[in-house]
Write a protein that holds these residues in place. Structure first.
Motif, mmCIF file in Angstrom:
data_model
loop_
_atom_site.group_PDB
_atom_site.id
_atom_site.type_symbol
_atom_site.label_atom_id
_atom_site.label_comp_id
_atom_site.label_asym_id
_atom_site.label_seq_id
_atom_site.Cartn_x
_atom_site.Cartn_y
_atom_site.Cartn_z
ATOM 1 N N THR A 14 0.725 -1.128 -0.036
ATOM 2 C CA THR A 14 0.062 -0.023 -0.145
ATOM 3 C C THR A 14 0.864 1.176 0.004
ATOM 4 O O THR A 14 1.840 1.339 0.900
ATOM 5 N N ASN A 15 0.541 2.191 -0.885
ATOM 6 C CA ASN A 15 1.177 3.438 -0.774
ATOM 7 C C ASN A 15 0.616 4.234 0.180
ATOM 8 O O ASN A 15 -0.453 5.195 0.078
ATOM 9 N N THR A 20 3.173 9.575 -5.643
ATOM 10 C CA THR A 20 3.184 8.184 -6.384
ATOM 11 C C THR A 20 4.565 7.565 -6.227
ATOM 12 O O THR A 20 5.611 8.038 -6.464
ATOM 13 N N LEU A 40 2.421 2.831 -7.582
ATOM 14 C CA LEU A 40 1.222 3.122 -6.762
ATOM 15 C C LEU A 40 0.874 4.498 -6.560
ATOM 16 O O LEU A 40 1.854 5.145 -6.128
ATOM 17 N N ALA A 41 -0.188 4.978 -6.952
ATOM 18 C CA ALA A 41 -0.629 6.572 -6.490
ATOM 19 C C ALA A 41 -0.849 6.468 -4.999
ATOM 20 O O ALA A 41 -1.190 5.545 -4.288
ATOM 21 N N GLU A 44 -3.350 3.870 -3.138
ATOM 22 C CA GLU A 44 -3.573 2.458 -3.921
ATOM 23 C C GLU A 44 -2.816 1.549 -3.264
ATOM 24 O O GLU A 44 -1.860 1.622 -2.477
ATOM 25 N N SER A 45 -3.320 0.196 -3.431
ATOM 26 C CA SER A 45 -3.028 -0.874 -3.146
ATOM 27 C C SER A 45 -2.894 -1.995 -4.225
ATOM 28 O O SER A 45 -3.679 -2.030 -5.019
ATOM 29 N N LYS A 46 -1.904 -3.103 -3.774
ATOM 30 C CA LYS A 46 -1.662 -3.946 -4.734
ATOM 31 C C LYS A 46 -1.556 -5.251 -3.891
ATOM 32 O O LYS A 46 -0.795 -5.465 -3.179
#
Length: 102
Positions: A14-15, A20, A40-41, A44-46
């Motif tokens: 997570t950012n 960014t 990741l902005a 945002e998460s991945k």
């Protein structure tokens, strides 16, 4: 858990900053990950999920320690890094049988 069984890891990057973070790469202490670098902005998460096959050495040790590190760069090309560690405990269950006949 025993040798040959798989541990499934789920990692959420997570950012949490306000800029960014680009070219984020993941490095795991046990598994070579094939995830392509990503951006990741803010906010945002991945999520990335992968598995590790337990070895006999892991079972003998009674645990599988694992560390993951995410590294990217901010807009000024400064490194941004985060890491986390988890240890899976394996119950050691020794056993033996002996049969003798005459």
């Amino acid at each position: 858990m025993k040798a040959g069984e798989e541990v499934t890891y789920t990692v959420v990057v997570t950012n949490s900053g306000n800029v960014t973070v680009s070219a984020i790469e993941l490095e795991d202490s046990l598994v070579t990950l094939t995830e392509a670098p990503f951006d990741l902005a803010p906010g945002e998460s991945k999520t990335v999920t992968y598995t590790y096959k337990v070895t006999q050495a892991d079972a003998d040790a009674g645990s599988v320690p694992n560390t993951i590190t995410a590294t990217g760069v901010d807009p000024k090309k400064q490194d941004v890094t985060a890491s986390d560690e988890v240890t899976v405990t394996i119950d050691i269950e020794p056993g033996m049988t002996l049969t003798k006949t005459a």
